[in-house]
Design a protein around this motif. Structure first.
Motif, PDB file in Angstrom:
ATOM      1  N   PRO A 115       0.840  -1.206   0.000  1.00 45.52           N
ATOM      2  CA  PRO A 115       0.000   0.000   0.000  1.00 45.52           C
ATOM      3  C   PRO A 115       0.875   1.256   0.000  1.00 45.52           C
ATOM      4  CG  PRO A 115      -0.735  -1.560   1.665  1.00 45.52           C
ATOM      5  CD  PRO A 115       0.561  -2.087   1.118  1.00 45.52           C
ATOM      6  N   ARG A 116       0.396   2.289  -0.644  1.00 46.33           N
ATOM      7  CA  ARG A 116       1.149   3.545  -0.754  1.00 46.33           C
ATOM      8  C   ARG A 116       1.582   4.062   0.614  1.00 46.33           C
ATOM      9  NH1 ARG A 116       1.872   7.210  -4.621  1.00 46.33           N
ATOM     10  NH2 ARG A 116       0.297   6.315  -5.982  1.00 46.33           N
ATOM     11  N   SER A 117       0.704   3.957   1.606  1.00 47.12           N
ATOM     12  CA  SER A 117       1.033   4.460   2.945  1.00 47.12           C
ATOM     13  C   SER A 117       2.254   3.743   3.518  1.00 47.12           C
ATOM     14  CB  SER A 117      -0.164   4.317   3.883  1.00 47.12           C
ATOM     15  OG  SER A 117      -0.542   2.958   3.991  1.00 47.12           O
ATOM     16  N   VAL A 118       2.363   2.449   3.247  1.00 47.40           N
ATOM     17  CA  VAL A 118       3.515   1.680   3.737  1.00 47.40           C
ATOM     18  C   VAL A 118       4.785   2.114   3.002  1.00 47.40           C
ATOM     19  CG1 VAL A 118       4.526  -0.634   3.892  1.00 47.40           C
ATOM     20  CG2 VAL A 118       2.103  -0.289   4.432  1.00 47.40           C
ATOM     21  N   ARG A 119       4.683   2.275   1.685  1.00 45.55           N
ATOM     22  CA  ARG A 119       5.854   2.706   0.914  1.00 45.55           C
ATOM     23  C   ARG A 119       6.311   4.092   1.353  1.00 45.55           C
ATOM     24  NH1 ARG A 119       2.666   1.118  -3.570  1.00 45.55           N
ATOM     25  NH2 ARG A 119       2.791   3.240  -4.356  1.00 45.55           N
ATOM     26  N   GLU A 120       5.358   5.004   1.610  1.00 45.75           N
ATOM     27  CA  GLU A 120       5.717   6.352   2.056  1.00 45.75           C
ATOM     28  C   GLU A 120       6.363   6.318   3.439  1.00 45.75           C
ATOM     29  OE1 GLU A 120       1.958   8.361   1.691  1.00 45.75           O
ATOM     30  OE2 GLU A 120       2.288   8.817  -0.437  1.00 45.75           O
ATOM     31  N   ALA A 121       5.855   5.488   4.330  1.00 43.91           N
ATOM     32  CA  ALA A 121       6.435   5.372   5.670  1.00 43.91           C
ATOM     33  C   ALA A 121       7.867   4.832   5.591  1.00 43.91           C
ATOM     34  CB  ALA A 121       5.573   4.478   6.548  1.00 43.91           C
ATOM     35  N   GLU A 122       8.088   3.845   4.727  1.00 42.97           N
ATOM     36  CA  GLU A 122       9.431   3.300   4.559  1.00 42.97           C
ATOM     37  C   GLU A 122      10.378   4.355   3.989  1.00 42.97           C
ATOM     38  OE1 GLU A 122       9.039  -0.230   2.193  1.00 42.97           O
ATOM     39  OE2 GLU A 122       8.412  -1.439   3.912  1.00 42.97           O
ATOM     40  N   ARG A 124      10.111   7.642   4.391  1.00 47.90           N
ATOM     41  CA  ARG A 124      10.404   8.598   5.471  1.00 47.90           C
ATOM     42  C   ARG A 124      11.436   8.010   6.433  1.00 47.90           C
ATOM     43  NH1 ARG A 124       4.900   9.355   4.964  1.00 47.90           N
ATOM     44  NH2 ARG A 124       4.412   8.027   6.744  1.00 47.90           N
TER      45      ARG A 124
END
Length: 131
Positions: A115-122, A124
């Motif tokens: 999910p995009r949210s997981v990729r963005e968190a990684e 960051r």
């Protein structure tokens, strides 16, 4: 929903399954040897490819070699008929949703299904480690 098409004997299929489970990604699994694809399903996969049959046909498979195929000289309907009749022609695993397709297991490429949210968190997290 993410789809995972596998063969029991495929080490890459087992790796893809394990990776998806370890990243808590829901998927529907299907063994395409015991539950072969129909023509419409093959067309659906072909529509998601970038290079057509080249992306999904295993030229190293025994079936491909036995049939002595020249994929370039087949019509799309002939190719689809062959894949339906000989599921071992297909590379595995095949991972796809409505918009994306991954053939084979590549740990970098499979990340696109996170999910995009997981990729963005990684991202960051990586940026904070660099700073």
């Amino acid at each position: 929903m993410l789809n995972l098409y596998v063969a029991q004997s495929s080490a890459s299929s087992r790796k893809a399954r394990a990776w998806l489970k370890s990243h808590h990604i829901d998927f529907k699994e299907r063994n395409i040897n015991s539950n072969p694809l129909n023509a419409d399903e093959v067309k659906q996969i072909l529509r998601l490819t970038e290079n057509g049959s080249e992306d999904i046909i295993s030229t190293r498979s025994n079936v491909y070699k036995k049939l002595n195929l020249d994929i370039d000289n087949l019509s799309v309907s002939q190719l689809i008929d062959l894949v339906v009749k000989y599921p071992d022609l297909i590379k595995r695993p095949i991972i796809f949703d409505d918009h994306r397709l991954e053939v084979g297991f590549n740990e970098e490429e499979i990340r696109r299904f996170l999910p995009r949210s997981v990729r963005e968190a990684e991202l960051r997290e990586l940026e904070s480690q660099i700073s």
